[in-house]
Scaffold this motif. Structure first.
Motif, PDB file in Angstrom:
ATOM      1  N   VAL A   1      37.626  35.518  35.497  1.00 17.44           N
ATOM      2  CA  VAL A   1      37.480  35.408  34.032  1.00 17.44           C
ATOM      3  C   VAL A   1      36.848  34.058  33.687  1.00 17.44           C
ATOM      4  O   VAL A   1      37.448  33.002  33.894  1.00 17.44           O
TER       5      VAL A   1
ATOM      6  N   ASN B   1      34.985  40.819  39.425  1.00 21.33           N
ATOM      7  CA  ASN B   1      36.347  41.026  38.920  1.00 21.33           C
ATOM      8  C   ASN B   1      37.324  41.147  40.079  1.00 21.33           C
ATOM      9  O   ASN B   1      36.969  41.532  41.187  1.00 21.33           O
TER      10      ASN B   1
ATOM     11  N   CYS C   1      42.018  41.613  36.567  1.00 21.18           N
ATOM     12  CA  CYS C   1      40.831  41.815  35.721  1.00 21.18           C
ATOM     13  C   CYS C   1      39.944  42.843  36.409  1.00 21.18           C
ATOM     14  O   CYS C   1      39.914  42.943  37.635  1.00 21.18           O
TER      15      CYS C   1
END
Ligand SMILES: [Zn+2]
Length: 196
Positions: free
Chosen positions: A178, A111, A96
Protein backbone atom coordinates in the motif's frame (compact mmCIF):
# COMPACT_ATOMS: atom_id res chain seq x y z
CA UNK A 1 24.77 -19.78 16.54
CA UNK A 2 24.74 -18.32 13.04
CA UNK A 3 22.21 -15.71 12.02
CA UNK A 4 21.06 -15.41 8.44
CA UNK A 5 19.62 -12.06 7.39
CA UNK A 6 17.28 -11.74 4.43
CA UNK A 7 15.72 -8.66 2.85
CA UNK A 8 12.20 -8.62 1.45
CA UNK A 9 12.25 -5.75 -1.08
CA UNK A 10 9.40 -3.21 -1.02
CA UNK A 11 6.04 -4.52 -2.37
CA UNK A 12 7.19 -8.15 -2.52
CA UNK A 13 6.98 -11.41 -0.55
CA UNK A 14 9.15 -14.35 0.47
CA UNK A 15 8.90 -17.76 2.12
CA UNK A 16 11.01 -19.14 4.98
CA UNK A 17 11.15 -22.73 6.25
CA UNK A 18 11.38 -23.09 10.02
CA UNK A 19 11.86 -26.27 12.03
CA UNK A 20 10.06 -26.67 15.34
CA UNK A 21 11.93 -24.66 17.99
CA UNK A 22 13.54 -22.23 15.53
CA UNK A 23 12.83 -18.51 15.81
CA UNK A 24 12.31 -15.78 13.25
CA UNK A 25 12.85 -12.04 13.77
CA UNK A 26 10.81 -9.68 11.57
CA UNK A 27 12.38 -6.23 11.45
CA UNK A 28 11.09 -2.97 9.97
CA UNK A 29 14.40 -1.16 9.29
CA UNK A 30 13.00 2.20 8.15
CA UNK A 31 9.82 2.23 10.28
CA UNK A 32 6.06 2.45 9.49
CA UNK A 33 6.19 -0.59 7.18
CA UNK A 34 3.50 -3.25 7.57
CA UNK A 35 4.48 -6.90 7.07
CA UNK A 36 1.77 -9.49 6.40
CA UNK A 37 2.51 -12.98 7.69
CA UNK A 38 1.06 -16.41 6.95
CA UNK A 39 2.18 -19.66 8.59
CA UNK A 40 1.58 -22.91 6.70
CA UNK A 41 1.99 -26.39 8.21
CA UNK A 42 3.17 -28.22 5.10
CA UNK A 43 2.17 -31.69 6.38
CA UNK A 44 -0.53 -33.90 4.97
CA UNK A 45 -3.18 -32.68 5.54
CA UNK A 46 -1.96 -29.11 5.13
CA UNK A 47 -2.95 -26.78 7.98
CA UNK A 48 -2.36 -23.04 8.42
CA UNK A 49 -2.51 -20.16 10.90
CA UNK A 50 -6.08 -19.06 11.55
CA UNK A 51 -6.53 -15.54 12.89
CA UNK A 52 -10.10 -16.37 14.02
CA UNK A 53 -9.00 -19.48 15.96
CA UNK A 54 -6.20 -17.40 17.48
CA UNK A 55 -8.58 -14.63 18.58
CA UNK A 56 -10.98 -17.22 20.03
CA UNK A 57 -8.43 -19.31 21.92
CA UNK A 58 -6.49 -16.34 23.37
CA UNK A 59 -9.70 -14.36 23.93
CA UNK A 60 -8.08 -11.18 22.64
CA UNK A 61 -7.58 -9.34 19.36
CA UNK A 62 -3.88 -10.14 19.19
CA UNK A 63 -1.64 -12.47 21.21
CA UNK A 64 0.36 -10.94 24.04
CA UNK A 65 4.05 -11.79 24.36
CA UNK A 66 4.21 -15.42 25.51
CA UNK A 67 0.92 -16.32 23.83
CA UNK A 68 0.57 -18.30 20.64
CA UNK A 69 -1.02 -18.35 17.21
CA UNK A 70 -3.26 -21.33 16.43
CA UNK A 71 -4.10 -23.18 13.24
CA UNK A 72 -7.40 -23.99 11.54
CA UNK A 73 -7.28 -27.31 13.43
CA UNK A 74 -6.71 -25.52 16.75
CA UNK A 75 -3.05 -26.52 17.05
CA UNK A 76 -0.51 -24.19 18.64
CA UNK A 77 1.91 -23.51 15.78
CA UNK A 78 3.76 -20.28 16.56
CA UNK A 79 4.50 -18.21 19.69
CA UNK A 80 5.15 -14.47 20.03
CA UNK A 81 8.30 -14.42 22.16
CA UNK A 82 9.33 -10.74 21.88
CA UNK A 83 7.71 -7.52 20.69
CA UNK A 84 10.05 -4.54 20.35
CA UNK A 85 7.49 -2.34 18.62
CA UNK A 86 4.82 -0.05 20.06
CA UNK A 87 2.22 -2.04 18.10
CA UNK A 88 -0.54 -2.34 17.47
CA UNK A 89 -0.62 -5.36 15.17
CA UNK A 90 -3.70 -6.40 13.22
CA UNK A 91 -5.61 -9.65 12.86
CA UNK A 92 -8.87 -8.25 11.38
CA UNK A 93 -7.96 -7.11 7.87
CA UNK A 94 -7.40 -9.27 4.78
CA UNK A 95 -4.22 -8.96 2.76
CA UNK A 96 -4.26 -6.07 0.32
CA UNK A 97 -5.47 -7.42 -3.01
CA UNK A 98 -6.15 -6.53 -6.63
CA UNK A 99 -9.76 -5.44 -5.96
CA UNK A 100 -8.68 -3.03 -3.20
CA UNK A 101 -6.34 -1.23 -5.59
CA UNK A 102 -8.88 -1.27 -8.42
CA UNK A 103 -11.36 0.50 -6.12
CA UNK A 104 -8.70 3.25 -5.95
CA UNK A 105 -8.38 3.28 -9.76
CA UNK A 106 -5.03 1.49 -9.67
CA UNK A 107 -4.67 -1.46 -12.06
CA UNK A 108 -1.97 -4.15 -12.01
CA UNK A 109 -0.75 -2.83 -8.65
CA UNK A 110 1.52 -5.09 -6.58
CA UNK A 111 -0.38 -6.59 -3.63
CA UNK A 112 0.19 -8.90 -0.66
CA UNK A 113 -2.47 -11.41 -1.83
CA UNK A 114 -0.69 -12.07 -5.13
CA UNK A 115 2.74 -12.01 -3.47
CA UNK A 116 1.53 -14.73 -1.07
CA UNK A 117 0.16 -16.80 -3.97
CA UNK A 118 3.49 -16.50 -5.84
CA UNK A 119 5.38 -17.91 -2.86
CA UNK A 120 2.92 -20.82 -2.50
CA UNK A 121 3.20 -21.54 -6.26
CA UNK A 122 7.00 -21.63 -6.02
CA UNK A 123 6.71 -24.04 -3.05
CA UNK A 124 4.24 -26.30 -4.91
CA UNK A 125 1.66 -25.87 -2.12
CA UNK A 126 -2.05 -25.46 -2.83
CA UNK A 127 -4.66 -24.37 -0.28
CA UNK A 128 -8.32 -23.71 -1.06
CA UNK A 129 -8.30 -19.97 -0.31
CA UNK A 130 -5.97 -17.21 0.86
CA UNK A 131 -6.17 -17.08 4.67
CA UNK A 132 -6.42 -13.72 6.37
CA UNK A 133 -2.89 -12.82 7.48
CA UNK A 134 -1.35 -11.41 10.61
CA UNK A 135 -0.54 -7.78 9.78
CA UNK A 136 2.48 -6.82 11.86
CA UNK A 137 2.91 -3.11 12.62
CA UNK A 138 -0.52 -2.26 11.11
CA UNK A 139 -2.27 0.49 13.09
CA UNK A 140 -5.93 -0.45 12.72
CA UNK A 141 -7.25 -1.05 16.23
CA UNK A 142 -11.09 -0.84 16.24
CA UNK A 143 -12.41 2.60 17.20
CA UNK A 144 -14.77 2.93 20.22
CA UNK A 145 -17.73 3.42 17.84
CA UNK A 146 -16.85 0.22 15.96
CA UNK A 147 -15.22 1.83 12.94
CA UNK A 148 -12.23 0.07 11.42
CA UNK A 149 -9.79 2.62 10.11
CA UNK A 150 -6.23 2.01 8.98
CA UNK A 151 -3.98 4.75 10.32
CA UNK A 152 -0.27 5.34 9.70
CA UNK A 153 1.90 2.70 11.32
CA UNK A 154 3.50 3.79 14.60
CA UNK A 155 6.46 1.46 14.24
CA UNK A 156 9.80 3.27 14.59
CA UNK A 157 12.87 2.41 12.49
CA UNK A 158 14.21 -0.94 13.72
CA UNK A 159 10.99 -2.03 15.46
CA UNK A 160 10.71 -5.81 15.41
CA UNK A 161 8.94 -8.95 16.62
CA UNK A 162 10.36 -12.43 17.33
CA UNK A 163 8.36 -15.64 16.88
CA UNK A 164 9.13 -19.27 17.71
CA UNK A 165 7.84 -22.13 15.55
CA UNK A 166 6.07 -24.81 17.59
CA UNK A 167 6.03 -27.17 14.60
CA UNK A 168 7.75 -27.25 11.19
CA UNK A 169 6.38 -24.30 9.22
CA UNK A 170 6.54 -22.38 5.99
CA UNK A 171 6.34 -18.71 6.99
CA UNK A 172 5.34 -16.32 4.21
CA UNK A 173 6.06 -12.63 4.76
CA UNK A 174 5.45 -9.55 2.66
CA UNK A 175 6.55 -5.96 2.70
CA UNK A 176 3.04 -4.55 2.20
CA UNK A 177 2.35 -2.80 -1.10
CA UNK A 178 0.00 0.00 0.00
CA UNK A 179 1.69 3.19 -1.25
CA UNK A 180 -1.21 5.68 -1.26
CA UNK A 181 -2.89 5.41 2.12
CA UNK A 182 -1.30 6.31 5.45
CA UNK A 183 -0.86 2.56 6.15
CA UNK A 184 2.88 2.39 5.49
CA UNK A 185 3.60 6.06 6.11
CA UNK A 186 2.76 6.64 2.40
CA UNK A 187 6.03 5.03 1.36
CA UNK A 188 6.75 1.34 0.81
CA UNK A 189 10.03 0.12 2.26
CA UNK A 190 11.74 -3.24 2.83
CA UNK A 191 11.33 -5.77 5.64
CA UNK A 192 14.33 -7.59 7.06
CA UNK A 193 14.17 -11.14 8.38
CA UNK A 194 16.61 -13.02 10.58
CA UNK A 195 16.38 -16.76 11.16
CA UNK A 196 17.89 -17.41 14.58
ZN1 LIG B 1 -0.42 -5.41 1.72
Amino acid sequence: MTTQTHTIPPQSGRGFHLKAGETIKIIDPEGQQVSDMWAIVPDDPIDWLSVSQTRDINERLFPAVGESFFSVRGQKILTLVEDQSPGPHDMLFPACNRALYEREGLHDHPNCHDNFMSVLDSEGIEIPSVPDPVNFFQNSTPQPDGRLEVLASRNPPGGYVVLRAETDLLIVLTACSVDFHPTNGSQCTAIEVQLL
